[in-house]
Scaffold this active site. Sequence first.
Site, mmCIF file in Angstrom:
data_model
loop_
_atom_site.group_PDB
_atom_site.id
_atom_site.type_symbol
_atom_site.label_atom_id
_atom_site.label_comp_id
_atom_site.label_asym_id
_atom_site.label_seq_id
_atom_site.Cartn_x
_atom_site.Cartn_y
_atom_site.Cartn_z
ATOM 1 N N GLN A 185 -3.959 59.592 83.698
ATOM 2 C CA GLN A 185 -4.526 58.481 82.925
ATOM 3 C C GLN A 185 -6.042 58.611 82.803
ATOM 4 O OE1 GLN A 185 -2.478 54.388 82.806
ATOM 5 N NE2 GLN A 185 -2.520 54.843 84.984
ATOM 6 N N LEU A 186 -6.714 58.809 83.941
ATOM 7 C CA LEU A 186 -8.170 58.947 83.893
ATOM 8 C C LEU A 186 -8.570 60.278 83.286
ATOM 9 C CD1 LEU A 186 -11.024 58.031 84.477
ATOM 10 C CD2 LEU A 186 -10.738 58.841 86.842
ATOM 11 N N ILE A 189 -5.408 73.311 93.501
ATOM 12 C CA ILE A 189 -6.478 72.732 94.311
ATOM 13 C C ILE A 189 -6.062 72.525 95.761
ATOM 14 C CG2 ILE A 189 -7.674 71.641 92.389
ATOM 15 C CD1 ILE A 189 -6.358 68.975 93.232
ATOM 16 N N TYR A 247 -2.236 62.110 94.318
ATOM 17 C CA TYR A 247 -0.841 61.730 94.513
ATOM 18 C C TYR A 247 -0.842 60.215 94.675
ATOM 19 C CZ TYR A 247 3.846 61.427 96.538
ATOM 20 O OH TYR A 247 5.162 61.113 96.786
ATOM 21 N N THR A 248 -0.311 59.510 93.679
ATOM 22 C CA THR A 248 -0.451 58.056 93.628
ATOM 23 C C THR A 248 0.865 57.300 93.807
ATOM 24 O OG1 THR A 248 -0.278 58.104 91.211
ATOM 25 C CG2 THR A 248 -2.500 58.194 92.161
ATOM 26 N N TYR A 284 -0.517 56.515 101.859
ATOM 27 C CA TYR A 284 -1.350 56.800 100.688
ATOM 28 C C TYR A 284 -2.809 56.438 100.970
ATOM 29 C CZ TYR A 284 -3.575 55.904 96.162
ATOM 30 O OH TYR A 284 -4.452 55.875 95.116
ATOM 31 N N LYS A 293 -6.077 58.976 101.114
ATOM 32 C CA LYS A 293 -7.230 58.776 100.235
ATOM 33 C C LYS A 293 -8.511 58.607 101.049
ATOM 34 C CE LYS A 293 -7.567 58.419 96.368
ATOM 35 N NZ LYS A 293 -7.916 59.448 95.360
#
Length: 287
Positions: A14-15, A36, A59-60, A124, A128
């Site tokens: 999306q971004l 990566i 990874y969301t 998650y 992050k």
Amino acid sequence: MNDSEIFIVGASGQLGTALRQKYPRAKSADIDKLDITNKKSVEAFGWSGIKIIINAAGYTDVDGAETPEGEATAQRVNTTAVGNLAGVANQCGITLVHISTDYVFDGTKTPHTEDEPFSPLSVYGKTKAGGDKAASIVPRHYIVRTSWVIGEGKNFVRTMLELGQKGVNPTVVSDQIGCLTFTSELVRAIDHLLTTHAPYGLYNVSNDGDPTSWADITRKIFQFAGFNNLTVSDTTTAEYFAGKLGIAPRPLQSTLDLGKIHATGFECHDWKDDLETYVKKELSGDR
């Protein structure tokens, strides 16, 4: 700033999609050319001529990360990969822009400031937070912490619009509070930081406006879409997920303090204005 000196990681998300629209000459690579999560792949990649790496990859799958396989993937993508990119940025003198999330907090404080200690509730969030730590070692870094992102792709607004078009009266959680962040706003903020040469560091970025719940956001979506015959019922996060297995805990307070980004001269758009524009664009089919 020369677009061709920018490398976008996660360019298909999306971004990443919004960043490619802003920087059409920016470079990116498929996983067969750049993995990566693999240190050797990152080190062997041709970084010559790249001055800025924007890491929009992540990874969301918040619930998926609670499984053993998901946790391993989240660790590789959200933490290890950031360390790999940070290593290259350090070695080559590249500016690293990294995207963070309100999920690094437990949601008991509001609004969240840049100096609040990590307190993640979920796997998650923990991965992050690890990525944030890795990015912060780069001398030239911008960590952009955001929340409730809406852009091109599957997202909450599109889901609610689909339900509304089917005549569904949804039940939506009302005890999670925050502000939407449209990818257009994130891109504006990133571009502002880069072009004004703002001091390196961590910046909260979301749309401005009154913090609100997902339920009230849904009511706004239906208002802008003209679904006046539909109603939205409130529920709590605990009630919504009752009896469901493998659900990650969510922070209830996601509002970000925007004072630091405002101090650089950046003015955030109100989320309601951007939401109205987004809804009308979606309904017109002009994506």
